[in-house]
Design a protein around this motif. Structure first.
Motif, PDB file in Angstrom:
ATOM      1  N   ARG A   1     -16.586 -26.390  20.461  1.00 16.53           N
ATOM      2  CA  ARG A   1     -15.417 -27.082  20.998  1.00 16.53           C
ATOM      3  C   ARG A   1     -14.241 -26.102  21.131  1.00 16.53           C
ATOM      4  O   ARG A   1     -13.534 -26.092  22.130  1.00 16.53           O
ATOM      5  CB  ARG A   1     -15.038 -28.238  20.089  1.00 16.53           C
ATOM      6  N   ALA A   2     -14.036 -25.253  20.146  1.00 21.51           N
ATOM      7  CA  ALA A   2     -12.957 -24.262  20.199  1.00 21.51           C
ATOM      8  C   ALA A   2     -13.201 -23.245  21.316  1.00 21.51           C
ATOM      9  O   ALA A   2     -12.276 -22.846  22.027  1.00 21.51           O
ATOM     10  CB  ALA A   2     -12.826 -23.555  18.859  1.00 21.51           C
ATOM     11  N   THR A   3     -14.460 -22.851  21.497  1.00 23.39           N
ATOM     12  CA  THR A   3     -14.801 -21.907  22.567  1.00 23.39           C
ATOM     13  C   THR A   3     -14.556 -22.530  23.938  1.00 23.39           C
ATOM     14  O   THR A   3     -14.000 -21.887  24.834  1.00 23.39           O
ATOM     15  CB  THR A   3     -16.274 -21.471  22.435  1.00 23.39           C
ATOM     16  N   LEU A   4     -14.961 -23.782  24.112  1.00 18.48           N
ATOM     17  CA  LEU A   4     -14.738 -24.467  25.390  1.00 18.48           C
ATOM     18  C   LEU A   4     -13.243 -24.641  25.660  1.00 18.48           C
ATOM     19  O   LEU A   4     -12.782 -24.477  26.789  1.00 18.48           O
ATOM     20  CB  LEU A   4     -15.453 -25.818  25.406  1.00 18.48           C
ATOM     21  N   ARG A   5     -12.485 -24.970  24.632  1.00 16.92           N
ATOM     22  CA  ARG A   5     -11.052 -25.151  24.791  1.00 16.92           C
ATOM     23  C   ARG A   5     -10.389 -23.819  25.187  1.00 16.92           C
ATOM     24  O   ARG A   5      -9.545 -23.773  26.082  1.00 16.92           O
ATOM     25  CB  ARG A   5     -10.439 -25.668  23.507  1.00 16.92           C
ATOM     26  N   ALA A   6     -10.775 -22.723  24.532  1.00 15.64           N
ATOM     27  CA  ALA A   6     -10.216 -21.404  24.857  1.00 15.64           C
ATOM     28  C   ALA A   6     -10.604 -20.990  26.270  1.00 15.64           C
ATOM     29  O   ALA A   6      -9.780 -20.446  27.020  1.00 15.64           O
ATOM     30  CB  ALA A   6     -10.691 -20.366  23.846  1.00 15.64           C
ATOM     31  N   SER A   7     -11.854 -21.248  26.659  1.00 16.14           N
ATOM     32  CA  SER A   7     -12.308 -20.922  28.023  1.00 16.14           C
ATOM     33  C   SER A   7     -11.511 -21.712  29.056  1.00 16.14           C
ATOM     34  O   SER A   7     -11.129 -21.191  30.104  1.00 16.14           O
ATOM     35  CB  SER A   7     -13.796 -21.211  28.178  1.00 16.14           C
ATOM     36  N   GLY A   8     -11.264 -22.982  28.763  1.00 12.96           N
ATOM     37  CA  GLY A   8     -10.480 -23.813  29.675  1.00 12.96           C
ATOM     38  C   GLY A   8      -9.062 -23.302  29.821  1.00 12.96           C
ATOM     39  O   GLY A   8      -8.495 -23.293  30.915  1.00 12.96           O
ATOM     40  N   MET A   9      -8.465 -22.860  28.713  1.00 12.75           N
ATOM     41  CA  MET A   9      -7.108 -22.311  28.763  1.00 12.75           C
ATOM     42  C   MET A   9      -7.066 -21.025  29.578  1.00 12.75           C
ATOM     43  O   MET A   9      -6.138 -20.817  30.358  1.00 12.75           O
ATOM     44  CB  MET A   9      -6.598 -22.044  27.341  1.00 12.75           C
ATOM     45  N   VAL A  10      -8.073 -20.164  29.397  1.00 14.05           N
ATOM     46  CA  VAL A  10      -8.124 -18.915  30.151  1.00 14.05           C
ATOM     47  C   VAL A  10      -8.274 -19.206  31.642  1.00 14.05           C
ATOM     48  O   VAL A  10      -7.598 -18.588  32.482  1.00 14.05           O
ATOM     49  CB  VAL A  10      -9.263 -18.003  29.641  1.00 14.05           C
TER      50      VAL A  10
END
Length: 161
Positions: free
Chosen positions: A9-18
């Motif tokens: 979930r944290a990885t997906l959230r960071a990818s979305g922000m990028v």
């Protein structure tokens, strides 16, 4: 049913922000500047009838153009272009400073033009006809077969001495 763990979930959230940050910065205009034109404060240093051509060049640097056929005018030109995303650059500002000199090489007139003062120039394309028909190489080769004389080709028409 798909279970998403905390790390995923944290990885997906960071990818979305990028991705969101990349999308926002890709749409930001990129600005390019070309040339040089002095600002109003620098132009105020010129005095009509007193400032010489060499003084202008030493004050502002070498001109962008020297008037071509009219050697009594020098030009300083600057342009600003903006490019947004994948689109072609668009000129958003242009300044042309024309400094005209009299016969004694003293400043006679200073004129400033902007992008709004420009005029669209239509180029007239005049092409001289070369007289050659639009015939390809193959057509020229095949067209020459009927004009060959066998006697000339074999040298039978040559007169002996």
């Amino acid at each position: 049913m798909i279970i998403i763990t905390g790390n995923l979930r944290a990885t997906l959230r960071a990818s979305g922000m990028v991705l969101a940050l990349a999308a926002v910065t890709a749409c930001a205009p990129m600005t390019r500047f070309h040339g040089f034109a002095p600002d109003a404060r620098e132009i105020a240093q010129l005095q009509i009838g007193q400032t010489s051509r060499s003084d202008v060049v030493s004050l502002f640097g070498p001109p962008t153009s020297d008037g071509g056929m009219r050697s009594d005018t020098i030009y300083y030109v600057s342009s600003r272009f903006e490019r947004i995303g994948p689109f072609a650059p668009r000129e958003v500002d242009r300044t042309v400073l024309a400094v005209t000199f009299d016969a004694a090489d003293r400043v006679r007139n200073v004129t400033r033009y902007g992008l709004e003062d420009g005029a669209l120039v239509t180029l007239d394309r005049r092409v001289t006809d070369d007289g050659i028909a639009d015939v390809g190489v193959l057509s020229q080769l095949l067209g020459s077969f009927g004009r060959i004389d066998a006697g000339t080709l074999l040298g039978a028409n040559d007169d002996p001495l």
